[in-house]
Design a protein around this motif. Structure first.
Motif: not given
Length: 514
Positions: A330-334, A337, A358-359, A362-363, A365-366
């Motif tokens: 979840k802390h990985s950036g765009r 990715f 990517f959206i 992130k969902d 990864a949460d």
């Protein structure tokens, strides 16, 4: 090794004849573009006369896919050949593939024709196809059960008529490797003008021998192999492209030949075709199955850790797999990715598709501690190749237990409206499907439902693949989520959206067998 084997991919034609499989134009075009990246020499894009959808798909592939030869199938009739050429004429390298049955069994019981009639028809239609298209392939359907002396006569005549590729199909998968190899050798020895044509083979897998028969044919002079991704096709399927290619590459010392396939694209292509067709890959499937590079036995694990070659004859990387699949969280950036997408072979995705993926990432990864390459690839395939969402799941709630009747409430988005319904069912999935049907106002038959975990652990993604039937047509759908009810609902809605998307096309299909 100076002998090249041409790889003729028929996933989009014979592969689509797999019972329960129906691909729309967008799906066919995406698969064709991936086959181009895979490096196949020939793509059989479809049977243009079968339906308006098939015609439009062949035409779109002819216009947009460069590099491979693009083939359209046609029976030995002017109507079929004209329709095929109308779709193929836009291709950089077009080929008409025409066929007629030549076995006594087929001529008597299917065609109701005498051998001389079949011979004359084959010659006349090959000449006609050649007058339109620079390359013509001819197939004597049920070739391996045809009397050799009659087959030799037909093949010699169609070569003189202009056929530059002769395909010898084992239509019903009856041959054995020694028998089929000798059959191909007999053709080379008894057709006087055979050097003017390429010998191709098309083997079905009814006895599980399609790949073995194809390799036996190569050893006896065939230089083109017709095959399909994941072995898709009529009945038990066709020879599997990935198995033939990796057999040739791994045992080049035995076969003394090569292909131009980019083997690192095999896994990606296999996964894409599985997703598009809704046909799951069996775990113990050679080359691309989930267990193909897995080791359960302690003895095997110890051996592989000390020296890979003890129990692996090829590397996972050679077919596009990675050893370590744990990567992002979840802390990985765009940027990270996007880099991972490039590593996984998705460098050409549009910015919109990357943003959507990517959206979703992130969902996810949460909800998960770590996100694997398998997770990312599942998200990308779902988002990148999604059809327009006429109906969209916005909300669902279930009430269920071992002593209560399951209830599900769903809310769907449809244009600027909200559709909300509740229903009872025989379990939470059944209740959710019934609520969706009520909300949309549709009644379909659930033909198949399959749930699998992507990755491992309690937070693994659940991927649902299902098929529905409406008006004698089958539509497949996929959905992924960490919640199996949600993934089931998404898959069901995906199939319904496909149904609406494909209603624009004429769906009367012919099903030629080779």
């Amino acid at each position: 090794m100076d002998k090249k084997i041409y790889i003729f991919d028929t996933t989009l034609r014979d592969g689509e004849q797999t019972p329960g499989v129906s691909l729309n134009l967008q799906e066919k075009l995406e698969i064709a573009k991936q086959l181009e990246k895979l490096g196949v020499d020939v793509i059989e894009a479809g049977f243009p006369l079968a339906s308006k959808g098939d015609f439009e798909a062949v035409k779109a592939i002819a216009k947009n896919v460069k590099g491979p030869v693009i083939v359209g199938l046609a029976r030995t009739s002017k109507k079929d050949i004209d329709r095929a050429w109308e779709a193929l004429k836009y291709a950089e390298k077009p080929r008409i593939h025409t066929f007629i049955a030549t076995s006594d069994l087929h001529m008597e019981h299917k065609l109701k024709m005498e051998p001389d009639e079949v011979l004359n028809t084959a010659v006349e239609m090959v000449k006609y196809a050649k007058s339109l298209c620079p390359s013509v392939e001819f197939s004597p359907e049920d070739g391996t059960r045809t009397r050799p002396e009659f087959l030799y006569k037909v093949l010699e005549a169609v070569i003189d008529a202009g056929a530059d590729i002769l395909n010898i199909p084992d239509t019903v998968g009856y041959s054995t490797p020694n028998e089929y190899g000798a059959f191909i050798k007999g053709i080379k020895q008894n057709v006087p003008n055979i050097e003017k044509a390429i010998i191709s083979v098309h083997c079905h897998n009814d006895l599980g021998l399609a790949v073995a028969n194809s390799l036996a044919a190569i050893e006896n002079g065939a230089t083109q192999v017709e095959c399909a991704i994941n072995g898709l096709g009529e009945r038990a399927g066709n020879a599997a492209l990935e198995e033939i290619v990796m057999a040739i590459k791994t045992r080049s010392d035995n076969f003394n030949c090569y292909t131009d396939i980019v083997t690192e694209q095999i896994s990606k292509t296999s996964n894409l075709v599985s997703h598009m067709t809704g046909v799951e890959i069996q775990h113990n499937k050679a080359i691309v199955g989930a267990n193909a590079f897995a080791h359960e036995s302690g003895i095997h694990q110890h051996g592989v850790l000390n020296c890979r070659e003890t129990y692996e004859i090829m590397t996972p990387e050679s077919v596009g797999l990675k050893k370590n699949s744990i990567v992002l969280g979840k802390h990985s950036g765009r940027h990270a990715f996007e880099e991972r997408l490039k590593e996984l072979g998705y460098a050409n995705l549009s910015m919109d598709k990357i943003n959507e993926a990517f959206i979703k990432f992130k969902d996810l990864a949460d909800k998960k501690k770590s996100v694997s390459d398998e997770d990312i690839e599942a998200l990308v395939i779902q988002e990148a190749f999604q059809i327009p969402e006429l109906f969209k799941l916005e909300y669902f709630q279930i009430s269920s237990g071992n002593s209560t009747l399951a209830t599900s409430t769903v809310k769907l988005g449809f244009e600027d409206k909200k559709l909300e319904e509740a229903s009872l069912g025989d379990g939470p999935v059944d209740a959710t499907f019934k609520a969706i049907e009520k909300a949309i106002g549709i009644d379909v038959i659930l033909k198949n439902y399959f749930l699998k975990a992507i990755g491992s652990g309690k937070d693994a993604l659940g991927e649902v693949t299902l098929k529905i039937e409406k008006d004698n047509r089958i539509y497949s759908g996929k959905g992924i989520s960490t919640d199996v009810i949600e993934s089931s609902a998404k898959a069901f809605i995906n199939a319904i959206n496909k149904m609406h998307y494909e209603m624009n096309y004429d769906t009367n299909e012919l099903n030629p067998v080779q």
